[in-house]
Scaffold this motif. Sequence first.
Motif, PDB file in Angstrom:
ATOM      1  N   PRO A   1       0.823  -1.211   0.000  1.00 38.75           N
ATOM      2  CA  PRO A   1       0.000   0.000   0.000  1.00 38.75           C
ATOM      3  C   PRO A   1       0.858   1.261   0.000  1.00 38.75           C
ATOM      4  CG  PRO A   1      -0.788  -1.570   1.642  1.00 38.75           C
ATOM      5  CD  PRO A   1       0.513  -2.102   1.141  1.00 38.75           C
ATOM      6  N   LYS A   2       0.288   2.335  -0.511  1.00 38.11           N
ATOM      7  CA  LYS A   2       1.013   3.599  -0.558  1.00 38.11           C
ATOM      8  C   LYS A   2       1.227   4.130   0.851  1.00 38.11           C
ATOM      9  CE  LYS A   2      -0.702   4.772  -5.127  1.00 38.11           C
ATOM     10  NZ  LYS A   2      -1.525   5.684  -5.952  1.00 38.11           N
TER      11      LYS A   2
ATOM     12  N   TRP B   1      -3.099  -6.744  -1.327  1.00 40.00           N
ATOM     13  CA  TRP B   1      -2.902  -5.542  -2.142  1.00 40.00           C
ATOM     14  C   TRP B   1      -2.799  -5.893  -3.626  1.00 40.00           C
ATOM     15  CZ3 TRP B   1      -3.879  -0.763  -1.046  1.00 40.00           C
ATOM     16  CH2 TRP B   1      -3.408   0.250  -1.866  1.00 40.00           C
ATOM     17  N   ILE B   2      -2.045  -6.943  -3.928  1.00 37.83           N
ATOM     18  CA  ILE B   2      -1.881  -7.357  -5.329  1.00 37.83           C
ATOM     19  C   ILE B   2      -3.206  -7.828  -5.911  1.00 37.83           C
ATOM     20  CG2 ILE B   2      -0.815  -9.086  -6.831  1.00 37.83           C
ATOM     21  CD1 ILE B   2       1.632  -8.978  -4.923  1.00 37.83           C
ATOM     22  N   ARG B   3      -3.906  -8.682  -5.168  1.00 36.21           N
ATOM     23  CA  ARG B   3      -5.173  -9.217  -5.665  1.00 36.21           C
ATOM     24  C   ARG B   3      -6.238  -8.125  -5.772  1.00 36.21           C
ATOM     25  NH1 ARG B   3      -7.519 -11.728  -9.297  1.00 36.21           N
ATOM     26  NH2 ARG B   3      -9.317 -13.039  -8.754  1.00 36.21           N
ATOM     27  N   GLY B   4      -6.273  -7.213  -4.805  1.00 36.08           N
ATOM     28  CA  GLY B   4      -7.234  -6.122  -4.852  1.00 36.08           C
ATOM     29  C   GLY B   4      -7.032  -5.239  -6.069  1.00 36.08           C
ATOM     30  N   GLN B   5      -5.764  -4.939  -6.380  1.00 32.90           N
ATOM     31  CA  GLN B   5      -5.484  -4.125  -7.568  1.00 32.90           C
ATOM     32  C   GLN B   5      -5.907  -4.842  -8.837  1.00 32.90           C
ATOM     33  OE1 GLN B   5      -1.589  -1.526  -7.117  1.00 32.90           O
ATOM     34  NE2 GLN B   5      -1.259  -3.553  -6.284  1.00 32.90           N
ATOM     35  N   ARG B   6      -5.655  -6.146  -8.874  1.00 33.09           N
ATOM     36  CA  ARG B   6      -6.026  -6.906 -10.076  1.00 33.09           C
ATOM     37  C   ARG B   6      -7.537  -6.931 -10.261  1.00 33.09           C
ATOM     38  NH1 ARG B   6      -1.933 -12.154 -10.369  1.00 33.09           N
ATOM     39  NH2 ARG B   6      -0.049 -10.940 -10.821  1.00 33.09           N
TER      40      ARG B   6
ATOM     41  N   THR C   1     -15.115   4.418  -6.698  1.00 31.66           N
ATOM     42  CA  THR C   1     -15.873   3.607  -5.741  1.00 31.66           C
ATOM     43  C   THR C   1     -16.388   2.344  -6.428  1.00 31.66           C
ATOM     44  OG1 THR C   1     -17.907   4.803  -6.261  1.00 31.66           O
ATOM     45  CG2 THR C   1     -16.563   5.640  -4.452  1.00 31.66           C
ATOM     46  N   LEU C   2     -16.487   1.289  -5.645  1.00 26.63           N
ATOM     47  CA  LEU C   2     -16.911  -0.002  -6.198  1.00 26.63           C
ATOM     48  C   LEU C   2     -18.026  -0.585  -5.346  1.00 26.63           C
ATOM     49  CD1 LEU C   2     -16.479  -2.397  -8.154  1.00 26.63           C
ATOM     50  CD2 LEU C   2     -14.832  -3.301  -6.517  1.00 26.63           C
ATOM     51  N   PRO C   3     -19.213  -0.762  -5.896  1.00 28.31           N
ATOM     52  CA  PRO C   3     -20.301  -1.398  -5.143  1.00 28.31           C
ATOM     53  C   PRO C   3     -20.104  -2.900  -5.103  1.00 28.31           C
ATOM     54  CG  PRO C   3     -21.058  -0.810  -7.345  1.00 28.31           C
ATOM     55  CD  PRO C   3     -19.637  -0.333  -7.236  1.00 28.31           C
ATOM     56  N   THR C   4     -19.237  -3.369  -4.215  1.00 23.36           N
ATOM     57  CA  THR C   4     -18.859  -4.788  -4.192  1.00 23.36           C
ATOM     58  C   THR C   4     -20.038  -5.703  -3.947  1.00 23.36           C
ATOM     59  OG1 THR C   4     -18.325  -4.553  -1.850  1.00 23.36           O
ATOM     60  CG2 THR C   4     -16.524  -4.304  -3.400  1.00 23.36           C
TER      61      THR C   4
ATOM     62  N   TYR D   1      -8.702  -4.858   0.948  1.00 22.92           N
ATOM     63  CA  TYR D   1      -7.903  -3.963   0.104  1.00 22.92           C
ATOM     64  C   TYR D   1      -8.273  -2.503   0.355  1.00 22.92           C
ATOM     65  CZ  TYR D   1      -6.516  -1.460  -4.141  1.00 22.92           C
ATOM     66  OH  TYR D   1      -5.999  -0.544  -5.020  1.00 22.92           O
ATOM     67  N   GLU D   2      -9.579  -2.234   0.436  1.00 27.94           N
ATOM     68  CA  GLU D   2     -10.031  -0.864   0.686  1.00 27.94           C
ATOM     69  C   GLU D   2      -9.585  -0.377   2.060  1.00 27.94           C
ATOM     70  OE1 GLU D   2     -11.308   1.188  -1.377  1.00 27.94           O
ATOM     71  OE2 GLU D   2     -11.569  -0.230  -3.040  1.00 27.94           O
ATOM     72  N   ARG D   3      -9.591  -1.278   3.048  1.00 27.60           N
ATOM     73  CA  ARG D   3      -9.129  -0.896   4.387  1.00 27.60           C
ATOM     74  C   ARG D   3      -7.640  -0.546   4.370  1.00 27.60           C
ATOM     75  NH1 ARG D   3     -12.661  -1.961   8.571  1.00 27.60           N
ATOM     76  NH2 ARG D   3     -14.520  -3.146   7.992  1.00 27.60           N
TER      77      ARG D   3
END
Length: 672
Positions: A338-339, A454-459, A608-611, A626-628
């Motif tokens: 994460p940044k 982080w990797i999976r969330g970005q993908r 934003t993503l409505p998961t 990932y969002e957290r």
Amino acid sequence: MASTNTTAAQAAPAPASAPAAPPAHGANLHVATPAGVLIALGIVYGDIGTSPLYTLRAIFARGPIQEEVVLGSVSAIFWTLTLLTTVKYMLLALRADNNGEGGILSLYALLRRRPTKWLYIPAILGASALLADGIITPPISVASAIEGLQILKPDLNTVPIILAIITGLFVFQQFGTAIIGKLFGPVMLVFFSMLAVLGVVQLLHYPAVFKALNPYYAINLVVNVPGGFWLLGAIFLCSTGAEALYADLGHVGRGNIYFSWTFVKVCLILNYFGQAAWLMQHVGQKLAGQNLFYKLMPDWFLLPGIAICTLATIIASQALISGSFTLIIEALRLRFWPKVRISYPTELRGQAYVPSINWLLYVGCVGVVLYFRESGNMEAAFGLAVTLTMLMTTVLLAYYLYYKRVSVLWIGLLVVVYFTIEGSFLVANLRKFPEGGWLSILLASIMLSVMLIWIRGQRLRNELTEFKDLAEYLPMLKELSNDHSVPKYATHLVYLTKSDNPKCVENGVIYSIFMKRPKRADVYYFIHVETTDDPYTTTYTVQHIMPNELVRIDFRLGFRVDHAINIMFRQVVTDLVKNKEVDITSRYESLNKNEIVGDFQFILLNKTLPTRYLLRGLLSTVMNLYERLKHLGVSEQESFGLDNSNVSIENVPLVIPARPELQLVREEVPAK
């Protein structure tokens, strides 16, 4: 952008992390100089250099001193340093440099464009284990040195002293080491010389211990001595700094490491064999928790010796902390982490400070000290994680040699030899799992989980991102730019885009310009940042998609270069103005005639993503985590160095999910 005239003379200097390559870079990689060798002593060998403080002590911590075990252990130490450090890292790994940079993530960056897409798995496994090692090394090193005071005062509680030193070490990180860093080399030179002298004095009493140079004694220990195989877990401690040595390649250069390693290895071997000589003179006795290393010192030298060892362990810890910062920065640029906030406390090359990692390591180190209290107890937690890093480096090295077209037979031999050696160390270290090895695995697992999420969330986000053909919207953009019925949003409007195709742009940018408040501007800029496999690339290209109305700028930045987009963008605009490619003066008549520069406005999109509509089960959990992590890190505004710019942050949908049509029935309002 500032609201004053932008000229070439006003272009901001390059960011602190992106100057010219370091001295070790390029042609100077193979050169050894006296100053470079001294610096290498201070930076590279802290971890492996302080291992004599606890390695042999860990081997004889419980049972009586036996001749076969003494000779077998010191023989195994010699051949471990030779095969692992000298052959694998010095002769093989240091040649696998990425434009002068070393380390497991630099090696991965060298390979990641290859067809084998899963190579990121060993890379992040090794990096996670190395970060875990960074939490355990400072406590065990400092504790091993300070516990020498218990020889003078047996009832001394060393925990407060250890905590005070570690606290001071981590607090000092934010100021950088430019001043005291000059002392690292001379202090380590004194320390290694002390190791050699102490060893030689003991060897004069029992020179016959040199017969342990014969590998027979190491093999005999592992194969024939009862319980000898499990001693490999303690023997491995002698080589725990080998991976850090590879990571420091970019700081000092291959030539300086080669030259200095000859001196360091001689000093280490003399000390290890000196300790073995002392043990051979005390066969049948028990150490009973005593610090073997300080047994080599005469009484009059004990206090100066403890002081030298303490300084050496502080330097070793400092080098490992700095190495952790570098590792995180590389992971961040490779999009494995994460940044986080990064600062540059000094102008010294490679001197970075990552506050979140600094205090994470500090809390971990304090926890280790308070839980284990003594270095002898910490030994069980030390070494297990590093064996994983070494195994993962072996995997990446094998692929590196394969892509270099080295014979498959040689690669097979490398894999068999080092998987056997490192696999044996791993199995032996696993025995320490219940006694404390669980801690290093737990720490490495936490780091690995963060990277995987982080990797999976970005993908997932990339898979859901919709890109639009920019050509369809160019006429609309031109009309909007010249539609005076729409209030002007900014003279120059800048968007960051993840589209690596200049002909496309993500749906969120189109949504922001046309479908929210219409954003009329005189000139639009699309900025795209690509992280390259070379560590210090700083190039850019410019495409005038609509002359004087839409400009696309592509930055190609190395994985060790700070993404200070505000500074870089200002420099690019300055060059464009100088070349008369764009006109940045205000289009308002009253300002234009006075040649006042128009305002620059950055738009950052929070997609934003409505998961709940798109993802289910594990994928939804991964995205939520990932969002957290994203919220725990720094904002894009700060990570791109836009803190002092005019920035607007907009929420736009990453994707608009199709919802089922509801069959709503209208009812008439009953008449009253």
